[in-house]
Design a protein around this motif. Structure first.
Motif, mmCIF file in Angstrom:
data_model
loop_
_atom_site.group_PDB
_atom_site.id
_atom_site.type_symbol
_atom_site.label_atom_id
_atom_site.label_comp_id
_atom_site.label_asym_id
_atom_site.label_seq_id
_atom_site.Cartn_x
_atom_site.Cartn_y
_atom_site.Cartn_z
ATOM 1 N N SER A 20 -12.093 -7.773 44.774
ATOM 2 C CA SER A 20 -12.480 -9.186 44.730
ATOM 3 C C SER A 20 -13.832 -9.380 45.412
ATOM 4 O O SER A 20 -14.719 -10.089 44.899
ATOM 5 C CB SER A 20 -11.412 -10.051 45.412
ATOM 6 N N PHE A 21 -13.996 -8.749 46.569
ATOM 7 C CA PHE A 21 -15.256 -8.870 47.307
ATOM 8 C C PHE A 21 -16.425 -8.339 46.486
ATOM 9 O O PHE A 21 -17.471 -8.998 46.363
ATOM 10 C CB PHE A 21 -15.161 -8.115 48.635
ATOM 11 N N VAL A 22 -16.289 -7.129 45.906
ATOM 12 C CA VAL A 22 -17.383 -6.532 45.135
ATOM 13 C C VAL A 22 -17.714 -7.397 43.924
ATOM 14 O O VAL A 22 -18.895 -7.602 43.595
ATOM 15 C CB VAL A 22 -17.018 -5.094 44.707
ATOM 16 N N ALA A 23 -16.717 -7.935 43.262
ATOM 17 C CA ALA A 23 -16.970 -8.784 42.094
ATOM 18 C C ALA A 23 -17.784 -10.021 42.481
ATOM 19 O O ALA A 23 -18.766 -10.371 41.814
ATOM 20 C CB ALA A 23 -15.649 -9.193 41.450
ATOM 21 N N VAL A 24 -17.394 -10.679 43.582
ATOM 22 C CA VAL A 24 -18.129 -11.868 44.024
ATOM 23 C C VAL A 24 -19.528 -11.480 44.494
ATOM 24 O O VAL A 24 -20.513 -12.172 44.218
ATOM 25 C CB VAL A 24 -17.362 -12.611 45.129
ATOM 26 N N ALA A 25 -19.638 -10.350 45.211
ATOM 27 C CA ALA A 25 -20.940 -9.909 45.731
ATOM 28 C C ALA A 25 -21.908 -9.592 44.598
ATOM 29 O O ALA A 25 -23.119 -9.820 44.722
ATOM 30 C CB ALA A 25 -20.746 -8.684 46.623
ATOM 31 N N GLU A 26 -21.401 -9.052 43.487
ATOM 32 C CA GLU A 26 -22.275 -8.696 42.378
ATOM 33 C C GLU A 26 -22.563 -9.895 41.477
ATOM 34 O O GLU A 26 -23.665 -10.008 40.926
ATOM 35 C CB GLU A 26 -21.641 -7.561 41.575
ATOM 36 N N GLU A 27 -21.602 -10.783 41.320
ATOM 37 C CA GLU A 27 -21.824 -11.951 40.461
ATOM 38 C C GLU A 27 -22.465 -13.107 41.223
ATOM 39 O O GLU A 27 -23.155 -13.937 40.625
ATOM 40 C CB GLU A 27 -20.484 -12.429 39.876
ATOM 41 N N LEU A 28 -22.210 -13.171 42.548
ATOM 42 C CA LEU A 28 -22.658 -14.294 43.387
ATOM 43 C C LEU A 28 -22.220 -15.627 42.778
ATOM 44 O O LEU A 28 -22.962 -16.621 42.808
ATOM 45 C CB LEU A 28 -24.174 -14.248 43.607
ATOM 46 N N HIS A 29 -21.013 -15.603 42.219
ATOM 47 C CA HIS A 29 -20.435 -16.805 41.606
ATOM 48 C C HIS A 29 -18.933 -16.574 41.514
ATOM 49 O O HIS A 29 -18.477 -15.626 40.866
ATOM 50 C CB HIS A 29 -21.044 -17.027 40.226
ATOM 51 N N PHE A 30 -18.142 -17.437 42.172
ATOM 52 C CA PHE A 30 -16.701 -17.218 42.217
ATOM 53 C C PHE A 30 -16.070 -17.349 40.826
ATOM 54 O O PHE A 30 -15.159 -16.603 40.479
ATOM 55 C CB PHE A 30 -16.050 -18.191 43.206
ATOM 56 N N GLY A 31 -16.552 -18.304 40.020
ATOM 57 C CA GLY A 31 -16.001 -18.471 38.693
ATOM 58 C C GLY A 31 -16.238 -17.257 37.819
ATOM 59 O O GLY A 31 -15.331 -16.777 37.127
ATOM 60 N N ALA A 32 -17.478 -16.719 37.858
ATOM 61 C CA ALA A 32 -17.804 -15.540 37.048
ATOM 62 C C ALA A 32 -17.031 -14.321 37.534
ATOM 63 O O ALA A 32 -16.574 -13.503 36.738
ATOM 64 C CB ALA A 32 -19.307 -15.276 37.099
ATOM 65 N N ALA A 33 -16.881 -14.199 38.863
ATOM 66 C CA ALA A 33 -16.135 -13.067 39.419
ATOM 67 C C ALA A 33 -14.661 -13.146 39.019
ATOM 68 O O ALA A 33 -14.032 -12.128 38.695
ATOM 69 C CB ALA A 33 -16.278 -13.039 40.935
ATOM 70 N N ALA A 34 -14.095 -14.352 39.040
ATOM 71 C CA ALA A 34 -12.694 -14.521 38.658
ATOM 72 C C ALA A 34 -12.492 -14.149 37.187
ATOM 73 O O ALA A 34 -11.510 -13.475 36.836
ATOM 74 C CB ALA A 34 -12.248 -15.959 38.918
ATOM 75 N N ALA A 35 -13.411 -14.575 36.332
ATOM 76 C CA ALA A 35 -13.314 -14.237 34.913
ATOM 77 C C ALA A 35 -13.412 -12.728 34.710
ATOM 78 O O ALA A 35 -12.701 -12.150 33.885
ATOM 79 C CB ALA A 35 -14.409 -14.959 34.132
ATOM 80 N N ARG A 36 -14.296 -12.095 35.455
ATOM 81 C CA ARG A 36 -14.453 -10.639 35.360
ATOM 82 C C ARG A 36 -13.182 -9.909 35.745
ATOM 83 O O ARG A 36 -12.854 -8.868 35.166
ATOM 84 C CB ARG A 36 -15.622 -10.223 36.256
ATOM 85 N N LEU A 37 -12.440 -10.441 36.711
ATOM 86 C CA LEU A 37 -11.211 -9.819 37.185
ATOM 87 C C LEU A 37 -9.973 -10.335 36.453
ATOM 88 O O LEU A 37 -8.844 -9.970 36.828
ATOM 89 C CB LEU A 37 -11.059 -10.061 38.690
#
Length: 306
Positions: free
Chosen positions: A9-26
């Motif tokens: 979760s941390f890496v996804a948010v760190a790379e996207e710098l957007h919680f919505g985009a990180a959530a969609a990715r995961l």
């Protein structure tokens, strides 16, 4: 103790710098993602992100955690693939490290060979500067490295793979961009985009040796760890730099290249070759097979060469 889902979760948010985009990715919704970040921050007793209504940024603590989190996830991925191979009889997995330029100039050919000859092997790719690759090879975090021959490392074997040299990169339209080559003395006093001593010591020292051989003072104004970043400085008109010739096909618009000219001994000094490296303790048949393909060594004679 933090969990893998927290790190993912941390890496996804760190790379996207957007919680919505990180959530969609995961493939999850945003509330549970935010909860995982909160749990991780609580476990580490550190704030990892600066949040506002308009943007998300890593804190200093988050920037420290990110490379380690990536390494842990890479190692978990590699371990999972290895265990699955044992359980299912799959051909295996290989983690390949590569520099930014090697990723463009050398890696595609290696991946093509792997796809043709050992299609059952799972490949995990990780971009890293040469010094970080050596450290990862020593730890077993990667299996094969495509790197510059910086220093000998006990337990790490290297073989020459691709001959290269440094060329001069100039802003488009520069007075020295004539197509006739550039003497080092002509660079005297020009702003030099330079390699970082911490992450790119090999190229830093090579450039300094070339400048010193011509009695030229290096007027360093910017530092970067990889050639693409240096070329971006040049494209912006901030100065000149010396980069591997293999990077010329992948340069951004606005950059011109000239060969280095000088006395006959210059060619011996101006060497920026690419090497293949691996751990001499490797027992992974897939790694050995790929090394044989990379080095055109079908007789299985892959062995230590310092």
């Amino acid at each position: 103790m933090f969990s893998l889902i927290q790190l993912e979760s941390f890496v996804a948010v760190a790379e996207e710098l957007h919680f919505g985009a990180a959530a969609a990715r995961l493939n999850m919704t945003q509330p549970p993602l935010s909860r995982q970040i909160q749990l991780l921050e609580r476990d580490l007793d550190a704030q990892l992100f600066e949040r506002s209504s308009r943007k998300v940024e890593l804190t200093a603590a988050g920037k420290v955690l990110l490379p380690s989190a990536r390494r842990i996830l890479d190692l978990c991925t590699k371990t999972s693939l290895d265990v699955r191979r044992v359980a299912t009889g799959d051909a295996g997995s290989i983690v390949i490290g590569y520099t930014a330029i090697a990723g463009q100039a050398a890696l595609p050919g290696i991946l093509r060979k792997a796809g043709e000859q050992i299609a059952g092997v799972s490949l995990v790719l990780r971009e890293a500067v040469s010094v970080d690759q050596l450290e990862a090879l020593s730890r077993g975090a990667i299996d094969i490295g495509l790197l510059r021959p910086i220093v000998a490392r006990p337990g790490v074997v290297t073989r020459p793979f691709m001959e290269d040299r440094l060329v001069v990169a100039l802003p488009e339209g520069h007075d020295l961009a004539t197509g006739n080559g550039v003497f080092l003395k002509q660079l005297d006093g020009l702003p030099l985009m330079m390699y970082s001593t911490a992450e790119a010591r090999y190229f830093h020292d090579l450039v300094m040796r070339l400048y010193e051989s011509a009695g030229v003072q290096a007027n360093i104004t910017q530092f970067a760890s990889q050639a693409p970043a240096l070329l971006a400085f040049v494209a912006a008109g901030l100065g000149v730099t010396l980069v591997p010739g293999s990077s010329m096909d992948f340069a951004p618009p606005g950059v011109s290249f000239e060969e280095l000219r000088g006395p006959s001994g210059l060619a011996d000094l101006n060497r920026a070759d690419l090497h293949v490296a691996w751990s001499e303790a490797t027992a992974n048949p897939a790694v050995i097979r790929l090394l044989e393909l990379i080095l055109d060594d079908p007789q299985g004679a892959v062995g230590p060469v310092a």
